[in-house]
Design a protein around this motif. Structure first.
Motif, PDB file in Angstrom:
ATOM      1  N   PHE A 239      -2.871   3.100   5.275  1.00 53.63           N
ATOM      2  CA  PHE A 239      -4.296   3.185   4.780  1.00 53.63           C
ATOM      3  C   PHE A 239      -4.517   4.416   3.883  1.00 53.63           C
ATOM      4  N   MET A 240      -3.739   5.489   4.519  1.00 51.12           N
ATOM      5  CA  MET A 240      -4.033   6.871   3.960  1.00 51.12           C
ATOM      6  C   MET A 240      -3.738   6.979   2.463  1.00 51.12           C
ATOM      7  N   ASN A 241      -2.841   5.976   1.947  1.00 53.93           N
ATOM      8  CA  ASN A 241      -2.647   6.069   0.691  1.00 53.93           C
ATOM      9  C   ASN A 241      -3.798   5.541  -0.220  1.00 53.93           C
ATOM     10  N   VAL A 242      -4.691   4.856   0.472  1.00 53.09           N
ATOM     11  CA  VAL A 242      -5.952   4.378  -0.290  1.00 53.09           C
ATOM     12  C   VAL A 242      -6.644   5.611  -0.801  1.00 53.09           C
ATOM     13  N   ILE A 243      -6.512   6.684  -0.153  1.00 60.60           N
ATOM     14  CA  ILE A 243      -7.401   7.972  -0.507  1.00 60.60           C
ATOM     15  C   ILE A 243      -6.158   8.775  -1.350  1.00 60.60           C
ATOM     16  N   SER A 244      -5.128   8.890  -0.897  1.00 57.64           N
ATOM     17  CA  SER A 244      -4.210   9.700  -1.681  1.00 57.64           C
ATOM     18  C   SER A 244      -3.952   9.389  -3.058  1.00 57.64           C
ATOM     19  N   GLN A 245      -3.921   8.043  -3.198  1.00 54.94           N
ATOM     20  CA  GLN A 245      -3.571   7.539  -4.769  1.00 54.94           C
ATOM     21  C   GLN A 245      -4.658   6.745  -5.244  1.00 54.94           C
TER      22      GLN A 245
ATOM     23  N   LEU B 132       0.721  -1.238   0.053  1.00 56.21           N
ATOM     24  CA  LEU B 132      -0.115  -0.073   0.050  1.00 56.21           C
ATOM     25  C   LEU B 132       0.939   1.144   0.074  1.00 56.21           C
TER      26      LEU B 132
END
Lengths: 354, 354
Positions: free
Chosen positions: B269-275, B240
């Protein structure tokens, strides 16, 4: 003449320190320019938008947007009034125009034409709506719910951060689109009452109540078809445990985790497989081409009274912004959090236009 | 005449205890039926499939399939031979037919016609392929990679558990479909060498190496477009952190977490949003209507030598199953894990048909 700016000076570690003398930000006073460059406008900021995403802008990690640089004016959007226009932009703007502006945290800003957009207020609307229900948070709710969540008639929809600017719109859109049951999670009895009594949510759960997990279970007897997540952490986890078969989990924000030194991942992750959950993150900018359609829908629902909104406007001027931002992460607001940098009564003889 | 069964007797807490006298399972000996009911067949089990999902079948939680009940024969699929046919099924089956069977863990089984399917082996195939590359694990890899992951030319694809039965097929399919770069994660140098030298992966990372995170970063210079996850936990988390914009994370399994008392969620999990990551869980059964097309593709790739497979067959008969299952979670296998319950040499005069 001079004006104030708020400068980003020290990376938060991990929480934002709101002190303007020893914290994350500093106040700086700069002279107002005598002359505006030919292709710029000078605007005066009246209302500044505060958004949960701001904490992420202060993290020097790969993200959807470049982090704010140490030494720069803090990034932010505002409602502002044009007070001077450069010679080459006079066919496009005039003094007194109200605009949404990528002004940053300052009382005045010199901006290029791409950083400002004239405010068009529909019947029943007000200018600050352009920062909320008819602005970024409304659009985020719209695309997150309709493009990512795709609620269907008969669905149970759950929204966290439901009394926030995005959450309250997301829940109402689900209801407008025929969801069978819309459940909100928010902090405190007042917010929950507001969701049910004012906005028409079918149920609201105070996540500060000791038995909130039990309440969530009882409020979702047919499990959760669409979950619109603004908070992450324990609430995302509890909703995953209630995921229905083929459910859509809209990953919009994770406000509970932004200040965490070590973020917490969802441990009910096995349900992603067993219930065939789709979890999808999104950024509203990706839908820019569809903004006009979305704004038409939002404005129409607002005018018809189908969509209600609420603002939480902090007085005290620019220097109250850091503390208000910290309060935002603490859940102080019901509805869109804004700073009143200058009251409308001080507007440049153009109050009637606003 | 009698035969052995393995009965599920005690819920694991949380790991499976392989002892047949004091563990999760018990051996039971039962008489072989004299007569087969009219609408049943009697089959003899030769090869038993061991699958990571089995641990989940022993958890009494809402899942994609009912848990195995305490006191029942352990659930499992096998390659078996028909040794007797009930009077009303003689137009469909004959003694000596080889079938894949939902037999469970036993040496013989009396089954209805829906629990058995005749094995059809394509050129270049062998009967045990019907439990692996041309069976559930091959189909899981096929639909997970192509329907959920959807690799495009130019993509970087990462597969965890890449030396397992599903992972090795998933990685090869990505390569067949034109992925630019396929990277596998597996435990140990031998497995990694196998992935690169035998299967044509572009790179393989030994997750037991202390610097595996650094290796993963170096092996994915353009980030990860498709991640096919068989393991969950730290590896999912690290992937992720390397997610590319608009990447697809295929959540197929989480073998690292099946035995965990408290599962570990992905903290990046923040990468789920940013990417804008899409994470999607799936179960192969949902694609049942498309099995014929998939099997045609898989058989054709196998015949052409584009798709290679490997088996890990444990001798020692039925009673070796519990220990082998525990070894599966320990990563003992390269390729499909099976138990030889009865060698082909003991088949009912029908060896040539197999």
């Amino acid at each position: 003449m001079s004006y104030n700016q708020i400068i980003y000076t020290t990376a938060p570690s991990p929480a934002i320190d709101p002190s303007l003398t020893s914290g994350t930000f500093r106040l700086r006073t700069v002279p107002r320019p005598e002359n505006v460059p030919a292709r710029k406008v000078l605007v005066r900021v009246h209302y500044l938008s505060l958004d949960p995403a701001m904490r992420q802008w202060l993290t020097a990690k790969r993200s959807y947007i470049e982090p704010v640089k140490i030494g720069d004016v803090m990034r932010g959007q505002s409602i502002a009034q044009v007070v001077a226009v450069g010679s080459e932009l006079r066919s496009k703007f005039e003094v007194g125009d109200w605009v949404t502006a990528y002004s940053g945290w300052q009382e005045y800003a010199v901006l290029g034409e791409n950083a400002v957009e004239k405010v068009v207020i529909p019947p029943g609307g007000r200018p600050t709506d352009a920062l909320s229900v008819l602005g970024m948070t409304g659009l985020t709710a719209y695309f997150g719910m309709l493009e990512v969540g795709q609620p269907r008639a008969g669905d149970t929809v759950v929204v966290s951060g439901a009394a926030g600017a995005t959450g309250m719109v997301a829940g109402q859109i689900a209801k407008i689109k025929g969801a069978k049951r819309v459940v909100g999670l928010a902090g405190g009895r007042d917010k929950c009452d507001f969701l049910v009594k004012e906005l028409g949510f079918d149920a609201a759960i105070d996540y500060k109540a000791p038995d909130w997990r039990k309440q969530l279970k009882e409020a979702t007897p047919e499990y959760i078809d669409v979950y619109f997540d603004n908070v992450g952490g324990d609430i995302l986890d509890a909703c995953l445990a209630r995921a229905a078969r083929d459910s859509r989990f809209v990953i919009c924000g994770a406000i509970s985790q932004y200040n965490a030194a070590k973020p917490q991942g969802p441990t009910s992750f096995m349900n992603v497989i067993s219930q065939r959950v789709t979890m999808k993150g999104f950024i509203v900018f990706d839908f820019a081409k569809q903004y006009p359609t979305a704004l038409r829908d939002l404005a129409s629902w607002l005018s018809q009274g189908k969509l209600k909104r609420k603002e939480h406007i902090t007085p005290g001027g620019l220097r109250s912004a850091p503390k208000a931002l910290v309060d935002l992460y603490g859940g102080a607001n019901t509805g869109k959090m804004m700073i009143e940098v200058a009251p409308v009564s001080e507007a440049l003889g153009a109050k009637s236009k606003l």
